[in-house]
Design a protein around this motif. Structure first.
Motif, short mmCIF file in Angstrom:
data_model
loop_
_atom_site.label_atom_id
_atom_site.label_comp_id
_atom_site.label_asym_id
_atom_site.label_seq_id
_atom_site.Cartn_x
_atom_site.Cartn_y
_atom_site.Cartn_z
N GLY A 158 -0.19 -0.24 -4.39
CA GLY A 158 -1.01 0.93 -4.10
C GLY A 158 -2.03 0.66 -2.99
N GLY A 182 1.87 1.67 8.49
CA GLY A 182 0.53 1.49 7.92
C GLY A 182 -0.50 2.26 8.72
N LEU A 209 -3.10 9.83 3.94
CA LEU A 209 -1.93 9.59 3.09
C LEU A 209 -0.68 10.33 3.54
N TRP A 251 -13.97 -2.15 0.02
CA TRP A 251 -12.76 -2.12 0.86
C TRP A 251 -13.13 -2.69 2.23
N GLY A 253 3.89 0.93 2.51
CA GLY A 253 4.96 0.01 2.11
C GLY A 253 5.72 0.54 0.90
N VAL A 285 -3.87 -8.58 9.40
CA VAL A 285 -2.82 -9.42 8.83
C VAL A 285 -1.57 -9.32 9.71
N GLY A 316 0.87 -1.18 0.00
CA GLY A 316 0.00 0.00 0.00
C GLY A 316 0.90 1.23 0.00
N ILE A 317 0.31 2.41 0.22
CA ILE A 317 1.11 3.65 0.17
C ILE A 317 2.23 3.62 1.21
N GLU A 364 2.44 -12.33 -4.12
CA GLU A 364 3.21 -13.16 -3.18
C GLU A 364 2.79 -12.80 -1.75
N PRO A 413 -2.49 -4.51 6.62
CA PRO A 413 -3.58 -4.09 7.51
C PRO A 413 -3.46 -4.77 8.88
N PHE A 448 -20.81 6.59 -1.05
CA PHE A 448 -20.18 5.65 -0.13
C PHE A 448 -21.23 4.99 0.75
N LEU A 473 1.01 8.50 6.31
CA LEU A 473 1.55 7.19 5.93
C LEU A 473 2.81 7.33 5.08
N VAL A 486 2.61 -13.10 2.06
CA VAL A 486 3.46 -13.62 3.13
C VAL A 486 2.59 -14.40 4.11
N GLY A 497 -10.37 4.80 -3.98
CA GLY A 497 -10.11 4.92 -2.54
C GLY A 497 -9.99 6.39 -2.19
#
Ligand SMILES: Cc1cc2nc3c(=O)[nH]c(=O)nc-3n(C[C@H](O)[C@H](O)[C@H](O)COP(=O)(O)OP(=O)(O)OC[C@H]3O[C@@H](n4cnc5c(N)ncnc54)[C@H](O)[C@@H]3O)c2cc1C
Length: 463
Positions: free
Chosen positions: A36, A436, A444, A404, A12, A275, A9-10, A242, A272, A361, A447, A244, A52
């Protein structure tokens, strides 16, 4: 030094970008097929549709700094604040928030006193707030409290329900009775500590302040930020699709289990909260409790009307509307819109000349109710609720739905204390970094700053 960044995401990607700049070897693991995360832009038929986030808060400099550094200065656009107006839905009608409101706090009396949004009782609460400065300072609790309790102490129930709850739900998708005021509104807590009255504090703070636009974005959409950062990452460092599965620490090294097991000196977990919790609890069971957070879901529905179709639409002037959710009624039984942005009015470059782009929304308790509905059912529901408020809508030129699930972590009362405990556990595991939206801000700019600073700190030569 070899670093694993888990989650693209932004947060990482910003960390990976900074690691690239310092020439550090790294692997960026991303479970999905694109980078993203929640930042995603669809460009179609002259429309720029954000799936988003649509902008960043101008006050926070880190997103703009990054954009300029990436050569995107010409792309930066301010929100069209000359037509900034937000409506609140009351009795099935759009009622404008009075001009000059900063969140739920007025900075001008005239528009507030003539607004049909509030009863005379609520207006009285506003008028009395500056006089209650000393009492408010004294009544501030020693420890954290909910946003609802904070707003209620200043302005009473009606203001909390009519504007406080929908404004906060619009940003955090959350419940003001649960959200921590110290974590989500630290500036207001500081104002109370210094001035007692929030109205007085804003009056003093805004004297001489330059009036910049409230939001900033990019002409081609926020995904451009991601694309520009990704363009400089070594392709061999990016592992899409991939996921993890497991992380282990042994012999001073970190072992990351993606498609295969690989060894690293440091690991940045940028996934997130759910996870991150699953990955780290086997290493230290304290993470299980410290990362157990509620998270709210959002369903975004975009309706694009090409210029020839948009002619029949008469959308009110403004940035959009918020729908107060019935908080007293408990769990919602039917999904109700939480908000809608009149995208082409909020920013330039979002629709072809004369086109209209609406972004509705569903959030809070409504989003999970739509989990089993098809996209066309969700679009139908959005169209039905929008036309009840905006007048009949013609068939859109195209539509888009993005879901989302559990995307916005809820910073519950006591969040900052929990974060201190979390940091202590992280410090006990050298090489581990958590980044995160679960920790110190969901926006944003925060982050980006966090991702980049973490990479710089880890790479800085030890004194
Ligand atoms: C609808 C909506 C509107 C928003 N609007 C705004 C706005 O206008 N302005 C603003 O500033 N903020 C906004 N936000 C908040 C902001 O977009 C998010 O907080 C931010 O994008 C989250 O970034 P992140 O990097 O922390 O996480 P994410 O974007 O969630 O990225 C995490 C990544 O980790 C990956 N991943 C998960 N598990 C694994 C695994 N096991 N292995 C490898 N990878 C994994 C995921 O696939 C994902 O790509 C909005 C949020 C939503 C939902």
């Amino acid at each position: 030094m070899r670093v694993a960044v888990i989650g693209g995401g932004i947060a990482g990607v910003s960390a990976a970008y900074e690691l690239t700049r310092s020439g550090t070897e790294f692997v960026l693991y991303e479970a999905s097929g694109r980078l993203g995360g929640i930042v995603e832009t669809v460009r179609r038929d002259g429309f720029v549709v954000e799936c988003g986030p649509d902008s960043w808060v101008t006050e926070k400099p880190w997103a703009r700094e990054l954009a300029v550094e990436l050569g995107l200065e010409e792309e930066v656009i301010p929100s069209s604040d000359f037509q900034r107006r937000t409506y609140i839905v009351r009795g099935g009608e759009l009622v404008a928030m009075p001009d000059g409101m900063r969140m739920m706090i007025p900075t001008e009396w005239e528009p507030l006193l003539h607004s049909p949004l509030f009863s005379s009782q609520a207006l009285l609460s506003y008028q009395r707030e500056p006089e209650r400065a000393e009492e408010l300072k004294a009544s501030a609790p020693e420890s954290d409290e909910s946003v609802a309790s904070f707003v209620r102490r200043h302005f009473g129930d009606e203001v909390t329900d009519t504007v406080g709850a929908p404004l906060l739900a619009g940003v955090f998708g959350g419940d003001v009775d649960q959200l921590s005021v110290r974590a989500v509104m630290p500036a207001f807590v500081k104002m109370e500590r210094e001035h007692g009255s929030l109205i007085t504090a804003l009056e003093k703070n805004s004297r001489g302040a330059a009036s910049a636009s409230v939001f900033t974005s990019l002409k081609t959409g926020l995904q451009t930020l991601i694309e520009r950062m990704v363009a400089v990452l070594p392709t061999s460092s990016i592992r899409l699709r991939e996921k993890v599965q497991k992380v282990e620490k042994s012999g001073g090294k970190w072992h990351v289990f993606g498609a295969s097991r690989e060894e690293f000196d440091a690991v940045f977990v940028a996934t997130p909260a759910d996870v991150t919790r699953a990955l780290l609890s086997p290493i230290d069971s304290a993470f299980d409790e410290l990362l157990a957070m509620d998270a709210s879901s959002a369903v975004v529905v975009a309706l694009a009307f090409a210029p020839e179709i948009a002619k029949s639409l008469q959308i009110s002037r403004g940035f959009g509307f918020l729908v107060p959710q019935n908080r007293a009624a408990g769990r919602a039984s039917a999904p109700s819109l939480l908000a809608c942005t009149f995208v082409d009015q909020k920013f330039s470059h979002r629709a072809p000349e004369g086109g209209v782009l609406l972004r509705a929304f569903f959030g809070g308790e409504s989003a999970p109710l739509l989990a089993n509905s098809s996209d066309s059912e969700v679009i139908g529901l959005a169209q039905q609720q929008l036309s009840a408020l905006l007048g009949p809508l013609p068939a859109p030129s195209f539509t888009l739905v993005r879901r989302w699930p559990r995307s916005l972590p809820q910073y519950a009362v006591g969040h900052l204390e929990r974060m201190e405990q979390l940091e202590a556990r992280v410090r006990a595991l050298p090489g581990l970094q958590l980044i995160g939206n679960a920790y110190y801000g969901v926006g944003l700019p925060d982050l980006i700053r966090q991702g980049r600073e973490t990479a710089r700190r880890v790479m800085a030569p030890s004194p």
